[in-house]
Design a protein around this motif. Structure first.
Motif, mmCIF file in Angstrom:
data_model
loop_
_atom_site.group_PDB
_atom_site.id
_atom_site.type_symbol
_atom_site.label_atom_id
_atom_site.label_comp_id
_atom_site.label_asym_id
_atom_site.label_seq_id
_atom_site.Cartn_x
_atom_site.Cartn_y
_atom_site.Cartn_z
ATOM 1 N N ASN A 45 -3.141 11.414 13.253
ATOM 2 C CA ASN A 45 -1.898 11.925 12.652
ATOM 3 C C ASN A 45 -1.831 11.696 11.140
ATOM 4 N N GLN A 46 -2.904 11.211 10.549
ATOM 5 C CA GLN A 46 -2.891 10.899 9.120
ATOM 6 C C GLN A 46 -4.121 11.489 8.453
ATOM 7 N N ASP A 47 -3.932 11.884 7.209
ATOM 8 C CA ASP A 47 -5.054 12.428 6.448
ATOM 9 C C ASP A 47 -5.918 11.318 5.865
ATOM 10 N N VAL A 48 -5.236 10.266 5.366
ATOM 11 C CA VAL A 48 -5.929 9.136 4.758
ATOM 12 C C VAL A 48 -5.311 7.851 5.283
ATOM 13 N N ILE A 49 -6.170 6.889 5.627
ATOM 14 C CA ILE A 49 -5.682 5.584 6.062
ATOM 15 C C ILE A 49 -6.323 4.508 5.196
ATOM 16 N N SER A 50 -5.763 3.307 5.252
ATOM 17 C CA SER A 50 -6.338 2.162 4.553
ATOM 18 C C SER A 50 -7.161 1.350 5.541
ATOM 19 N N LEU A 51 -8.314 0.917 5.122
ATOM 20 C CA LEU A 51 -9.169 0.091 5.988
ATOM 21 C C LEU A 51 -8.711 -1.360 5.915
ATOM 22 N N ASP A 52 -7.423 -1.541 6.152
ATOM 23 C CA ASP A 52 -6.828 -2.876 6.131
ATOM 24 C C ASP A 52 -6.972 -3.512 7.509
ATOM 25 N N GLU A 181 -8.032 -5.009 -3.077
ATOM 26 C CA GLU A 181 -7.250 -3.776 -3.021
ATOM 27 C C GLU A 181 -7.693 -2.963 -1.815
ATOM 28 N N SER A 182 -6.723 -2.292 -1.192
ATOM 29 C CA SER A 182 -7.011 -1.512 0.011
ATOM 30 C C SER A 182 -8.082 -0.462 -0.240
ATOM 31 N N ILE A 183 -8.926 -0.255 0.781
ATOM 32 C CA ILE A 183 -9.959 0.773 0.723
ATOM 33 C C ILE A 183 -9.449 1.988 1.483
ATOM 34 N N LYS A 184 -9.258 3.089 0.779
ATOM 35 C CA LYS A 184 -8.744 4.317 1.390
ATOM 36 C C LYS A 184 -9.887 5.058 2.104
ATOM 37 N N PHE A 185 -9.592 5.555 3.311
ATOM 38 C CA PHE A 185 -10.624 6.215 4.118
ATOM 39 C C PHE A 185 -10.046 7.475 4.752
ATOM 40 N N GLY A 186 -10.911 8.504 4.848
ATOM 41 C CA GLY A 186 -10.511 9.741 5.503
ATOM 42 C C GLY A 186 -11.588 10.789 5.328
ATOM 43 N N LEU A 187 -11.247 12.033 5.634
ATOM 44 C CA LEU A 187 -12.174 13.131 5.392
ATOM 45 C C LEU A 187 -12.385 13.299 3.885
ATOM 46 N N PHE A 188 -13.600 13.665 3.522
ATOM 47 C CA PHE A 188 -13.985 13.676 2.106
ATOM 48 C C PHE A 188 -13.053 14.531 1.252
ATOM 49 N N VAL A 191 -9.660 12.735 0.818
ATOM 50 C CA VAL A 191 -9.761 11.546 -0.028
ATOM 51 C C VAL A 191 -10.002 11.934 -1.483
ATOM 52 N N GLU A 192 -10.882 12.910 -1.686
ATOM 53 C CA GLU A 192 -11.194 13.352 -3.053
ATOM 54 C C GLU A 192 -9.959 13.939 -3.728
ATOM 55 N N ARG A 193 -9.209 14.767 -2.988
ATOM 56 C CA ARG A 193 -8.000 15.371 -3.565
ATOM 57 C C ARG A 193 -6.978 14.302 -3.946
#
Length: 653
Positions: A45-52, A181-188, A191-193
């Motif tokens: 349900n999310q485009d980008v998540i944090s690898l926290d 600092e949180s590492i943002k993760f998702g489809l390239f 994340v790039e946008r």
């Protein structure tokens, strides 16, 4: 006015409570559990998540992918990401270790990415068994470590449904280490946008602050109206420049992007030097605007504290946590104190020179710096995953600072206009007074010369009354006409036409002719264009009188007095010549420098009077010359301006 101040203060209090609630409600969504993340479940349900969350962590080990293949029984502990290394986690702030995360349920047909933000202070990242990023050189020894901490996007296509992320980290050179600092993760593409938008946001703020600081510097250096001739105004561009550098050192580290050759250590030192400069310059600027808002003692204390800290930043090791934590602790104390002092003055409104608008802008500036500092500290110590609020505060800081500059400039323009109006009023008053003084002086000089004529004429008539009553009667008739013309020149009259002056002269000469008969002759040579010219009254008649009395009548007979009025370009020349015995020119020049000529038996009060009025109105003196080898020529030259004719002045047209 007081009510407005209280309303603004209450508004700031409410805003502060909202920000506090924002921090209190900030909940970290920990997606990583025991070093494992189910990508399909968490990204549904999310485009980008944090690898926290809790990553596997191997302290005092720099491990590579092959190490986990060769030894599956490696002992690990769990380390929360993001979190700094400190005693509360049982990890020394200086040392080295390895983070490990397993991503499950990846789509092998999609490209994924994550953003490496702030890993202190050197790192290597392996994804799916390959080295994909190296920032500095992590090492087990301090002397071998190379610092590096620059944000980067790492993207990959998974070779399997499960991928392993391994991050080696060492920190010997900085006062705190770890993934902070949180590492943002998702489809390239997502994340790039998002990363580009964040980069653009920070670049815009950095660029705006830099342009503002440069513009301010130019205005302060080259335009006195902005600096008001005070050295304190130079702190204004310095404050904005320091704030721009601080922003460029955080987040995406814009300065590092622009100047890629700058070392991480140098960038950190520049950041903390800029913090000290910001606190010094912003405090000095407020003190310069109004010494009652922040006193000299407060300003000097802040300057000394941060000057010492600045020197320590330049010459101390980065791993000395007492200095770096000390700067943060002092700043979190100094900024609120400054804000409370300004707020107190704002509400009490005691002895403040600045008006409500300017004082409000100053208060908002120091308030935003407090919010900025708080957000950076929350992020630095791992309580917050981003610097969004800090950068918003920086943007607002720039806007309000710009408004303050514009407002101060408008006040300067307003004051200059008011001063100009006052100067013009003073000029007109001075001009009016000068004109009145000149008229009064003119009236005095004219009043001085009239009885002189009257006395001489009456003396002549009295002398004839017994000897020749008819001639005395003719003289009285001439004198009555003369006096009529003479006293028609009212007090304060500045100019009369040459015709009227000539009438006075003719009347006077006729009186003298009645008295002395054929002992002298009077001739005139007058340019016809001069008849309508206007001139200061009674300049010529006394010269004619002196030519008759002290020139022509000193001869036994055939005395001559000649009046000449000629035009020479934009000047007229008035000359009175006589064939008398002549005067000692040197004696005349010395006599004209004296205050009174009443005792002189050669020159009367008229000569001094004429010189005074010539100098007053024309800046001209009388000139004396020999005439025909023995007589005397007295002349003067005055300028005739065409436009003066419009104001009852001289005009040849």
């Amino acid at each position: 006015m007081k009510r407005i101040r209280i309303v603004v203060a209450i508004g700031l209090l409410i805003l502060t409570l909202i920000i506090a609630l924002y921090y209190m409600s900030f909940a970290r969504n920990e997606h990583v559990v025991n070093g494992v993340l189910d990508v399909k479940e968490n990204l549904i349900n999310q485009d980008v998540i944090s690898l926290d969350g809790a990553w596997q962590f191997y302290w005092n080990q720099l491990l590579e992918p092959k190490d986990f293949i060769e030894n599956e029984t490696l002992t690990h502990q769990l380390m929360h990401v993001p979190e700094i290394w400190d005693s509360s986690t049982g990890i020394d702030s200086r040392g080295y270790g390895t983070y490990r995360l397993v991503l499950n349920n990846l789509n092998q047909e999609r490209e994924y990415a994550f953003v490496k933000k702030n890993i202190r202070i050197a790192s290597k990242i392996f994804v799916d068994g390959k080295l994909v990023c190296q920032d500095g050189e992590p090492s087990t020894l301090k002397q071998n470590e190379i610092m590096g901490n620059t944000p980067k996007i790492i993207h990959f296509f998974p070779s399997n449904r499960s991928v392993e992320i391994i991050i080696q980290v060492s920190n010997f050179g900085y006062y705190s280490g770890g993934i902070v600092e949180s590492i943002k993760f998702g489809l390239f593409e997502t994340v790039e946008r998002e990363q580009k938008l964040e980069l653009i946001f920070e670049v815009v703020i950095f660029t705006y602050l830099m342009i503002l600081s440069i513009t301010l510097a130019i205005l302060v250096i080259f335009f006195p109206a902005f600096r008001n001739e005070k050295v304190g105004s130079y702190y204004m561009p310095l404050a904005v420049l320091a704030f721009a550098i601080i922003n460029g050192s955080l987040g995406e580290r814009i300065i590092k992007v622009i100047f890629s050759t700058i070392s991480t250590e140098f960038l950190i030192r520049i950041e903390y030097v800029s913090i000290s400069l910001l606190l010094i310059s912003i405090t000095a600027t407020i003190h310069w605007i109004d010494k009652q808002i922040l006193s000299r003692r407060v300003t000097k204390t802040v300057a000394i504290i941060y000057a010492v800290l600045m020197l320590m930043v330049v010459f101390s090791d980065l791993n000395n946590h007492y200095i770096w934590n000390g700067i943060a602790a002092i700043t979190i104390i100094v900024l609120p104190i400054e804000f409370m002092l300004i707020l107190y003055r704002y509400i009490r409104d005691e002895s403040i020179k600045v008006d409500l608008q300017e004082h409000t802008l100053i208060m908002f500036i120091i308030y935003l710096i407090n919010i900025y500092n708080l957000d950076v500290l929350m992020f630095t110590f791992g309580f917050k995953a981003d610097l969004r609020l800090a950068f918003i505060s920086a943007g607002l800081f720039g806007v309000i600072w710009f408004l303050l500059i514009i407002y101060r400039y408008s006040l300067t323009i307003k004051k200059n206009n008011e001063l100009s109006i006052q100067l013009m009023e003073s000029y007109y008053d001075l001009k009016k007074n000068a004109s009145a003084a000149r008229n009064n002086e003119m009236a005095f000089l004219q009043a001085q010369i009239k009885p002189h004529f009257l006395f001489n004429s009456l003396s002549s008539i009295i002398g004839l009354c017994t000897r020749d009553p008819k001639r005395a009667q003719a003289l009285l008739l001439n004198l009555s006409g003369y006096l009529k013309n003479l006293f028609d020149i009212e007090r304060g009259t500045e100019y009369i036409q040459f015709d009227r002056e000539l009438d006075l002269i003719k009347t006077y000469v006729s009186i003298e002719k009645e008295r002395f008969g054929d002992r002298f002759e009077f001739f005139t040579e007058i340019d016809q264009k001069s008849s309508k010219i206007k001139i200061v009254p009674l300049l010529i008649q006394p010269l004619v009188e002196n030519g008759i009395k002290h020139g022509a009548l000193k001869r036994e007979g055939d005395g001559i007095v000649k009046l000449s009025i000629t035009k020479e370009q934009q000047h007229i020349i008035v000359s009175v010549e006589d064939n008398g015995p002549g005067l000692d020119i040197g004696k005349i020049m010395s006599l004209t420098e004296q205050e009174s000529f009443l005792e002189s038996n050669r020159i009367g009060v008229g000569i001094k009077n004429i010189e005074d009025r010539l100098m007053l109105y024309y800046g001209e003196k009388l000139h004396f010359e020999k005439w025909n080898g023995m007589g005397t020529r007295v002349w003067f030259k005055i300028e005739v301006l065409e436009e003066m004719g419009k104001n009852d002045s001289n005009n040849f047209s």
